[in-house]
Scaffold this motif. Structure first.
Motif, PDB file in Angstrom:
ATOM      1  N   PHE A 171       0.839  -1.202   0.000  1.00 20.43           N
ATOM      2  CA  PHE A 171       0.000   0.000   0.000  1.00 20.43           C
ATOM      3  C   PHE A 171       0.868   1.244   0.000  1.00 20.43           C
ATOM      4  N   ALA A 172       0.301   2.360  -0.455  1.00 19.40           N
ATOM      5  CA  ALA A 172       1.031   3.630  -0.458  1.00 19.40           C
ATOM      6  C   ALA A 172       0.094   4.779  -0.796  1.00 19.40           C
ATOM      7  N   SER A 173       0.530   5.981  -0.454  1.00 21.37           N
ATOM      8  CA  SER A 173      -0.232   7.196  -0.750  1.00 21.37           C
ATOM      9  C   SER A 173      -0.229   7.537  -2.229  1.00 21.37           C
ATOM     10  N   GLU A 174       0.796   7.100  -2.965  1.00 23.58           N
ATOM     11  CA  GLU A 174       0.884   7.421  -4.378  1.00 23.58           C
ATOM     12  C   GLU A 174       1.342   6.196  -5.170  1.00 23.58           C
ATOM     13  N   LEU A 175       0.975   6.176  -6.437  1.00 26.20           N
ATOM     14  CA  LEU A 175       1.302   5.046  -7.303  1.00 26.20           C
ATOM     15  C   LEU A 175       2.798   4.823  -7.427  1.00 26.20           C
ATOM     16  N   SER A 176       3.567   5.899  -7.479  1.00 26.46           N
ATOM     17  CA  SER A 176       5.010   5.759  -7.674  1.00 26.46           C
ATOM     18  C   SER A 176       5.644   4.924  -6.575  1.00 26.46           C
ATOM     19  N   ALA A 177       5.115   5.015  -5.359  1.00 22.40           N
ATOM     20  CA  ALA A 177       5.657   4.231  -4.253  1.00 22.40           C
ATOM     21  C   ALA A 177       5.312   2.748  -4.406  1.00 22.40           C
ATOM     22  N   ILE A 178       4.115   2.447  -4.912  1.00 18.37           N
ATOM     23  CA  ILE A 178       3.762   1.049  -5.187  1.00 18.37           C
ATOM     24  C   ILE A 178       4.697   0.483  -6.259  1.00 18.37           C
ATOM     25  N   LEU A 179       4.950   1.274  -7.281  1.00 20.34           N
ATOM     26  CA  LEU A 179       5.805   0.820  -8.386  1.00 20.34           C
ATOM     27  C   LEU A 179       7.259   0.637  -7.944  1.00 20.34           C
ATOM     28  N   ALA A 180       7.634   1.193  -6.796  1.00 18.74           N
ATOM     29  CA  ALA A 180       8.989   1.007  -6.268  1.00 18.74           C
ATOM     30  C   ALA A 180       9.159  -0.359  -5.611  1.00 18.74           C
ATOM     31  N   HIS A 181       8.041  -1.056  -5.360  1.00 20.98           N
ATOM     32  CA  HIS A 181       8.130  -2.409  -4.815  1.00 20.98           C
ATOM     33  C   HIS A 181       8.445  -3.367  -5.956  1.00 20.98           C
ATOM     34  N   PRO A 182       9.416  -4.255  -5.790  1.00 21.86           N
ATOM     35  CA  PRO A 182       9.834  -5.106  -6.915  1.00 21.86           C
ATOM     36  C   PRO A 182       8.733  -5.994  -7.489  1.00 21.86           C
ATOM     37  N   ASP A 183       7.708  -6.309  -6.712  1.00 23.27           N
ATOM     38  CA  ASP A 183       6.616  -7.124  -7.240  1.00 23.27           C
ATOM     39  C   ASP A 183       5.764  -6.362  -8.251  1.00 23.27           C
ATOM     40  N   TYR A 184       5.879  -5.016  -8.253  1.00 19.81           N
ATOM     41  CA  TYR A 184       4.985  -4.217  -9.098  1.00 19.81           C
ATOM     42  C   TYR A 184       5.720  -3.247 -10.009  1.00 19.81           C
ATOM     43  N   THR A 185       7.036  -3.316 -10.030  1.00 22.06           N
ATOM     44  CA  THR A 185       7.811  -2.420 -10.886  1.00 22.06           C
ATOM     45  C   THR A 185       7.419  -2.563 -12.350  1.00 22.06           C
ATOM     46  N   ALA A 186       7.093  -3.798 -12.738  1.00 20.14           N
ATOM     47  CA  ALA A 186       6.726  -4.052 -14.133  1.00 20.14           C
ATOM     48  C   ALA A 186       5.230  -4.307 -14.283  1.00 20.14           C
ATOM     49  N   ALA A 187       4.434  -3.706 -13.426  1.00 24.77           N
ATOM     50  CA  ALA A 187       2.981  -3.885 -13.512  1.00 24.77           C
ATOM     51  C   ALA A 187       2.490  -3.444 -14.893  1.00 24.77           C
ATOM     52  N   PRO A 188       1.728  -4.289 -15.582  1.00 21.57           N
ATOM     53  CA  PRO A 188       1.272  -3.939 -16.931  1.00 21.57           C
ATOM     54  C   PRO A 188       0.169  -2.890 -16.915  1.00 21.57           C
ATOM     55  N   MET A 189       0.124  -2.087 -17.954  1.00 17.96           N
ATOM     56  CA  MET A 189      -0.962  -1.123 -18.106  1.00 17.96           C
ATOM     57  C   MET A 189      -2.275  -1.874 -18.354  1.00 17.96           C
ATOM     58  N   ASP A 190      -3.360  -1.246 -17.995  1.00 18.15           N
ATOM     59  CA  ASP A 190      -4.688  -1.857 -18.114  1.00 18.15           C
ATOM     60  C   ASP A 190      -5.465  -1.149 -19.226  1.00 18.15           C
ATOM     61  N   PRO A 191      -5.638  -1.770 -20.387  1.00 19.19           N
ATOM     62  CA  PRO A 191      -6.345  -1.115 -21.492  1.00 19.19           C
ATOM     63  C   PRO A 191      -7.774  -0.708 -21.120  1.00 19.19           C
ATOM     64  N   ALA A 192      -8.471  -1.544 -20.339  1.00 17.36           N
ATOM     65  CA  ALA A 192      -9.843  -1.210 -19.941  1.00 17.36           C
ATOM     66  C   ALA A 192      -9.864   0.050 -19.086  1.00 17.36           C
ATOM     67  N   ALA A 193      -8.875   0.185 -18.194  1.00 13.96           N
ATOM     68  CA  ALA A 193      -8.805   1.376 -17.343  1.00 13.96           C
ATOM     69  C   ALA A 193      -8.454   2.621 -18.158  1.00 13.96           C
ATOM     70  N   ILE A 194      -7.560   2.480 -19.128  1.00  7.50           N
ATOM     71  CA  ILE A 194      -7.202   3.614 -19.990  1.00  7.50           C
ATOM     72  C   ILE A 194      -8.425   4.076 -20.781  1.00  7.50           C
ATOM     73  N   ARG A 195      -9.228   3.130 -21.238  1.00  7.12           N
ATOM     74  CA  ARG A 195     -10.452   3.467 -21.956  1.00  7.12           C
ATOM     75  C   ARG A 195     -11.378   4.281 -21.051  1.00  7.12           C
ATOM     76  N   LYS A 196     -11.504   3.866 -19.793  1.00  4.83           N
ATOM     77  CA  LYS A 196     -12.337   4.603 -18.831  1.00  4.83           C
ATOM     78  C   LYS A 196     -11.759   6.002 -18.569  1.00  4.83           C
ATOM     79  N   TYR A 197     -10.433   6.082 -18.524  1.00  6.88           N
ATOM     80  CA  TYR A 197      -9.790   7.376 -18.300  1.00  6.88           C
ATOM     81  C   TYR A 197     -10.130   8.367 -19.408  1.00  6.88           C
TER      82      TYR A 197
END
Length: 611
Positions: free
Chosen positions: A156-182
């Motif tokens: 968990f974290a206050s911002e996405l960048s901190a989550i991405l600093a965890h090695p399990d999520y550094t390479a988290a894939p983008m979500d096309p469905a979420a981008i469409r919603k954005y």
């Protein structure tokens, strides 16, 4: 105001340090951490010291060290809760820390604590007695909280960048469905984020994590819903008086700070009302107010802010901005916002926060007034839209929309062509779709082309449609209030306010989002908010003796920038080429915008933020 981060499961102290380092801007005054290697529990905190500066360090624990917390936010009724907890036998170590109230409050009430809190918060609470980690977020999502759960544990974290600093999520894939919603909304509706494996904890929700089995349980403890059948006693005039009293109380609570405090002032009804109440509670000359102005007249409101400051006698600060200087901030955009945001007013908001931070550490804003009391332009056209849909055949509507699309684009703030084309985009659809389509930066057809696949409009806006269809409110106005409060406020306005403020180490507080004001607003009938075409009627009535007449009657302007012109002047390469978007379609949209054939500012801005 602070930044929090941590995890249960895979990782070590170096990972925790990397995560909290990503949040240094949120907490420049100190840091703390807790590590339990045996149970693989890691909690980190970056502190912006505002309350109980000497004794408010985190993580903070109860007397026996079995309940601990890392917390971001401010609990405005902490004094009342502390008195109640002391009477029940709890012993406090701090002098007046709101964080310690959460620790003892959890001991006393468990999950029942959440409904007692009047404030903005996101926290992670470790209960070693029950082997649980509790992640919770405030009613309106004023404070952010992201998380990711998997076989390796929960991060968990206050911002996405901190989550991405965890090695399990550094390479988290983008979500096309979420981008469409954005592209559809201009923000990521919770729990969506740009990444498949990372979620945003929705406002008014709590996530319980078993630290031994890593099982999670997500549930909602509060949601904004109109309850007009439970209208307050009295007349509309008495409601205005009651609102005035509630605002005085809310502002008073939010003036509590051990660091210098000021007020954002645009000269609009909301911020001017907040200032008026503050000037009733403190000597006006001791109040610092802040505004920024622009050299381009259609985007400048600074003269109204100056007028209101003079009216109450506050010490006013104005910074005039060269719009080309503001434009240069686009290069810093990914760093400023952390997660993509389709609201370009993040730039002037960031500049206002940066300006205010030179003088104060805390600032009050007028956020929430438009959502709770119906201040946006769509509220005024709901009835006309209903009539239009009833009498205008779809082929005629299509012809009208085609004609409007040929109007030459204007660079002026809220120009006629902009409002016409946005309005016509939603008409012809059922009412559940009006608000998200009106608000969204891209049309469904443009989204389909950009994502290289057809879109179903009902699915594209499924969150808004589901909320609309399940609402117990019978009227268009009330359901529109619920849309703006549950979606736009939480996932756009609060994101903008938090990121702009915390990137500059500034705590921003919103008196309109006080529990008592929100509960009062949702019990008011729509006629008290929209009356004979006048928006925010009850709020304007409550402020009738507080504001100059010309400010009281001003139409909403918004915190705009000449984005259309800026994008036209930028080289295509500056927009970038987000991997998820079709390059040919994006080029076509940019070319049309550049050649002044169409206004594509919304979708081009979104593409820019996805770089």
């Amino acid at each position: 105001m602070c930044g929090i981060a941590g995890f249960i499961g895979r990782g070590d102290q170096a990972v925790l340090t990397a995560m909290t380092n990503c949040l240094a801007h949120r907490g420049p005054d100190g840091e703390g951490r807790f590590v339990d290697h045996d149970n693989s529990v890691y909690l980190g905190h970056r502190r912006l010291a505002v309350i109980d500066i000497a004794l408010g360090q985190q993580p903070m624990w109860n007397e026996d060290g079995l309940v601990g917390i890392v917390f971001n936010g401010m609990i405005y009724n902490h004094g009342t809760l502390r008195t109640e907890l002391v009477a029940r036998g709890h012993v406090f170590r701090s002098h007046h820390s709101d964080t310690e109230v959460l620790v003892h409050g959890w001991e006393e009430w468990g999950l029942g604590l959440l409904e007692r809190l009047n404030g903005m918060f996101a926290f992670a609470l470790l209960d070693r007695r029950t082997s649980r980690l509790i992640l919770a977020r405030d009613r309106f999502g004023e404070k952010p909280l992201f998380y990711a759960s998997g076989s390796g544990g929960t991060v968990f974290a206050s911002e996405l960048s901190a989550i991405l600093a965890h090695p399990d999520y550094t390479a988290a894939p983008m979500d096309p469905a979420a981008i469409r919603k954005y592209l559809a909304y201009g923000f990521f509706p919770a729990p969506l984020t740009p990444y498949r494996r990372i979620a945003k904890l929705p406002q008014g929700h709590v996530l319980e994590v078993d630290i031994k089995t890593h099982e999670t349980r997500l549930h909602r403890y509060w949601r904004f819903a109109i309850e007009a059948e439970a209208a307050p006693a009295g007349s509309p005039e008495s409601w205005a008086e009651e609102l005035d009293s509630l605002l005085t109380s809310a502002v008073s609570l939010r003036l509590d700070s051990d660091r210098p405090l000021g007020i954002f002032l645009s000269g609009g009804v909301d911020s001017s009302t907040i200032l008026s109440h503050a000037a009733q509670l403190r000597p006006p000359e001791s109040i610092e107010t802040f505004a920024i102005g622009f050299n381009e007249a259609s985007f400048d409101e600074s003269r109204y802010a100056t007028q209101m400051a003079a009216h109450v006698g506050s010490h006013h600060n104005t910074e005039m901005c060269d719009l080309d200087t503001v434009r240069s901030l686009m290069a810093e955009l990914p760093t400023i916002i952390d997660e993509p945001l389709g609201d370009s007013s993040i730039l002037p908001t960031y500049m206002l926060c940066k300006f205010a931070r030179r003088h104060v550490t805390v600032a009050l804003s007028g956020d929430g007034g438009d959502e709770l009391f119906g201040g946006y332009d769509p509220f005024k056209v709901l009835g006309k839209a209903k009539l239009y849909n009833r009498i205008v055949p779809r082929p005629v509507h299509a012809a009208i929309a085609a004609i409007a699309a040929r109007l030459p684009p204007s660079d002026r703030n809220m120009s006629l062509d902009f409002k016409l084309n946005r309005g016509l985009r939603g008409l012809g659809l059922r009412p559940a779709l009006w608000n998200p389509v009106w608000l969204g930066p891209a049309s469904p057809s443009d989204i389909a082309a950009l994502m290289s696949e057809p879109v179903n409009v009902e699915e594209l806006y499924s969150e808004a449609v589901t909320a609309w269809d399940s609402s117990a409110s019978p009227g268009l106005v009330d359901r529109t209030l619920e849309f703006y409060t549950n979606f736009y406020l939480a996932d756009d306005i609060m994101v903008k306010s938090d990121r702009a403020g915390m990137r500059n180490g500034l705590e921003v507080r919103a008196p309109f989002l006080d529990n008592h004001i929100a509960d009062f607003a949702r019990r008011l009938p729509s006629s008290a908010k929209l009356r004979r075409g006048e928006t925010k009627w009850v709020l304007r009535q409550s402020a009738a003796n507080r504001l100059p007449a010309n400010l009281l009657g001003r139409r909403k302007k918004g915190f705009g920038i000449p984005l259309s012109r800026w994008l036209r002047d930028m080289p295509e390469a500056a927009i970038g080429q987000p991997a998820m978007l079709d390059a040919g379609t994006l080029h076509h949209l940019w070319q049309e915008h550049h050649d002044r054939k169409r206004d594509h500012r919304g979708v081009l801005w979104c593409a820019l933020t996805l770089r």
